[in-house]
Write an enzyme that holds these catalytic residues in place. Structure first.
Site, short mmCIF file in Angstrom:
data_model
loop_
_atom_site.label_atom_id
_atom_site.label_comp_id
_atom_site.label_asym_id
_atom_site.label_seq_id
_atom_site.Cartn_x
_atom_site.Cartn_y
_atom_site.Cartn_z
N GLY A 166 11.84 -32.25 -15.17
CA GLY A 166 12.84 -32.96 -15.95
C GLY A 166 12.15 -34.07 -16.70
CB SER A 221 7.74 -29.76 -14.96
OG SER A 221 7.90 -30.33 -16.22
CB ALA A 222 8.78 -34.45 -14.05
CD GLU A 237 5.60 -23.59 -20.38
OE1 GLU A 237 5.89 -22.43 -20.70
OE2 GLU A 237 6.25 -24.59 -20.74
#
Length: 236
Positions: free
Chosen positions: A91, A123-124, A195
């Site tokens: 996020g 991710s975050a 990714e």
């Protein structure tokens, strides 16, 4: 910080290509958890996605485990100290770190993971595993009291790395942005992972997992790193 007991999986993303949520990551997540089937999920990076909805989304993607949201605990610090495993979703990295500071759980997570509790981020949730969040791709929509993060790695991370440049786009590329960081911080490398890939810190070793190469940015240099490459030198 010693890395003796750290067992940390840092996924670049929750999706690879057009696959469903966490599909590519599920085998890595389950292998990382070993026999553990109860996880404390930290949804603080969610901004437009409500935290209850975020927990449900992860629970549906990982039916093999029981997912508890830290925001439902009466005492977030106690929730961390009693967790069997800690999972932190993606996020907005600034909101994630802001909430970790506001709820006073950053140090508790550091100590818990240093003692061997499995940690999984994407991710975050991976970005905060480095020294700081200064190489996130996100907008600073809120100001955390510090950019200092969990520091499982003494370097920086850049998840969702891409060297794609859209036609007729005249803004800075990702490489430009990372070179700006390393120009001002020449002694701090940045591990940039695409990714679908992940960094695994376990048993004193750091390894790139997945099928895609990544890069290390350091000073004015950009060096490719390959799947299964030993990156333990970046722990020093």
């Amino acid at each position: 910080m010693t890395h003796s007991a750290h067992h940390v999986l840092m996924l670049s993303s929750s999706r690879m290509g057009n696959e469903a949520y966490l599909t590519h990551a599920r085998p890595m997540i389950l292998a990382h958890l070993r026999d553990c089937r109860d996880v404390l999920f930290i949804p603080y990076a969610g901004v437009t996605l409500g935290w209850d909805d975020y927990v449900n989304k992860v629970q549906q993607a990982l039916p093999e485990v029981r997912v508890q949201g830290i925001h439902t605990a009466a005492d977030p610090v106690e929730a961390v100290t009693s967790a069997s495993a800690i999972v932190v979703g993606g996020g907005n990295t600034f909101n994630l770190l802001h909430q970790l500071y506001e709820n006073a759980v950053l140090q508790a997570i550091r100590e818990k993971v240093a003692a061997g509790t499995p940690y999984i981020g994407w991710s975050a949730g991976s970005n905060i595993c480095g020294q700081s969040i200064r190489t996130t791709n996100d907008m600073p929509i809120v100001e955390p009291r510090s950019f200092a993060a969990l520091g499982f790695l003494p370097c920086q991370l850049n998840p969702h790395y891409t060297d794609y440049q859209p036609p007729n786009h005249n803004g800075e590329t990702r490489d430009d942005r990372l070179y700006e960081f390393t120009a001002l911080n020449p002694s701090t490398p940045v591990l940039a992972i695409r990714e679908g890939s992940a960094l695994l810190l376990s048993e004193h070793r750091l390894i790139l997992k997945g099928s895609l190469s990544g890069f290390v940015f350091s000073g004015a240099q950009k060096q490719a790193i390959e799947p299964e490459q030993d990156l333990t030198e970046y722990l020093n």
